[in-house]
Motif scaffolding. Sequence first.
Motif, PDB file in Angstrom:
ATOM      1  N   THR A  76       0.825  -1.214   0.000  1.00  0.00           N
ATOM      2  CA  THR A  76       0.000   0.000   0.000  1.00  0.00           C
ATOM      3  C   THR A  76       0.859   1.263   0.000  1.00  0.00           C
ATOM      4  O   THR A  76       0.322   2.371  -0.085  1.00  0.00           O
ATOM      5  CB  THR A  76      -0.945   0.036   1.218  1.00  0.00           C
ATOM      6  OG1 THR A  76      -0.186   0.155   2.421  1.00  0.00           O
ATOM      7  CG2 THR A  76      -1.814  -1.216   1.277  1.00  0.00           C
ATOM      8  N   VAL A 105      -4.983  -6.753   3.035  1.00  0.00           N
ATOM      9  CA  VAL A 105      -4.841  -5.958   4.244  1.00  0.00           C
ATOM     10  C   VAL A 105      -5.549  -6.683   5.387  1.00  0.00           C
ATOM     11  O   VAL A 105      -6.446  -7.493   5.168  1.00  0.00           O
ATOM     12  CB  VAL A 105      -5.428  -4.543   4.028  1.00  0.00           C
ATOM     13  CG1 VAL A 105      -6.952  -4.576   3.979  1.00  0.00           C
ATOM     14  CG2 VAL A 105      -4.931  -3.572   5.081  1.00  0.00           C
ATOM     15  N   ARG A 130      -7.893   0.584   0.167  1.00  0.00           N
ATOM     16  CA  ARG A 130      -6.453   0.855   0.137  1.00  0.00           C
ATOM     17  C   ARG A 130      -5.667  -0.438  -0.076  1.00  0.00           C
ATOM     18  O   ARG A 130      -4.690  -0.470  -0.826  1.00  0.00           O
ATOM     19  CB  ARG A 130      -6.035   1.512   1.461  1.00  0.00           C
ATOM     20  CG  ARG A 130      -4.557   1.821   1.598  1.00  0.00           C
ATOM     21  CD  ARG A 130      -4.285   2.602   2.879  1.00  0.00           C
ATOM     22  NE  ARG A 130      -4.819   1.906   4.045  1.00  0.00           N
ATOM     23  CZ  ARG A 130      -4.138   0.954   4.705  1.00  0.00           C
ATOM     24  NH1 ARG A 130      -2.927   0.611   4.304  1.00  0.00           N
ATOM     25  NH2 ARG A 130      -4.664   0.376   5.767  1.00  0.00           N
ATOM     26  N   GLY A 131      -6.111  -1.517   0.554  1.00  0.00           N
ATOM     27  CA  GLY A 131      -5.400  -2.780   0.433  1.00  0.00           C
ATOM     28  C   GLY A 131      -5.633  -3.498  -0.872  1.00  0.00           C
ATOM     29  O   GLY A 131      -4.742  -4.205  -1.362  1.00  0.00           O
ATOM     30  N   GLY A 134      -5.731   0.157  -4.002  1.00  0.00           N
ATOM     31  CA  GLY A 134      -4.512   0.960  -3.871  1.00  0.00           C
ATOM     32  C   GLY A 134      -3.257   0.152  -4.115  1.00  0.00           C
ATOM     33  O   GLY A 134      -2.345   0.588  -4.829  1.00  0.00           O
ATOM     34  N   ALA A 135      -3.195  -1.033  -3.545  1.00  0.00           N
ATOM     35  CA  ALA A 135      -2.008  -1.877  -3.721  1.00  0.00           C
ATOM     36  C   ALA A 135      -1.852  -2.307  -5.168  1.00  0.00           C
ATOM     37  O   ALA A 135      -0.739  -2.316  -5.720  1.00  0.00           O
ATOM     38  CB  ALA A 135      -2.092  -3.088  -2.803  1.00  0.00           C
TER      39      ALA A 135
END
Length: 267
Positions: A76, A105, A130-131, A134-135
């Motif tokens: 991330t 995540v 995000r996990g 985003g990653a």
Amino acid sequence: MSNAQAFTSSAMPLDQQIVLVTGAGRGVGSSIAKAFAHEEAALVINYRYSAEAAEELAEAVRARGGRAVAIEADVTDSRAVDAMFAAAHAEFGAPVSTVVNNALVDFSFNGEERQPADEIDFSDFTDQFRGAVGAALNTVQAAMSGFREIGSGRVINIGSNLVQNPVVPYHDYTAAKAALLSLTRTFAKDLGPSGVRVNMVSGGLLRTTDASSATPEEVFDQIAAQTPLGHVTTPEEFASAVVFFASPASRAVTGQNLVVDNGLVMG
């Protein structure tokens, strides 16, 4: 590069590839890494917390004559991802040719402890986005210079059949995986002219990984009884499908989501 040249370069044999698997120190990520090692691909085993397990896996691959390196990175964090790709290039002397976005995540797979729809906070969603999204964004963007150098690239995102069949109230997790499916398709469209294929492999409960180790046997049996093939998917079966999307056999396939759950979810 013409479309015909990109198509040809996308047929890179597995034993000539450098494959990065995120979250490969344990669980299904480890099974995916082992499946690629069996095909003699060079491995970048990404981990965040599972240093000992990741190093042991890399050593086991090298002991059998394979090529592998374990690299710590929080996927991330875009700067950590860039550094990981640079380290992989330095280790093998060539760019990463395939990225498998498997890392997850922190998440508790316990339906009884998950927050219901009228209580869950949006911060839970942002953590999962995000996990997942985003990653994947970080790894694909870090991989693109190498993909362009070799004239092709393969991205395999790991999804969930809960998107099609949300039988457990994992609202935040499932929404993030649905967004990752959307990213899979939009990136496939945008990156196709560069010879980059982007696909997703989606599973359900696997028998057995770290995440499903606490699942009662009767739950596995109930799921098996609902599948046309009569059993719950193993990590090894799931990993085989991931390998397919990196192989020359799938060189004309992009933007697809393959659900690998022994037919539990269709369509």
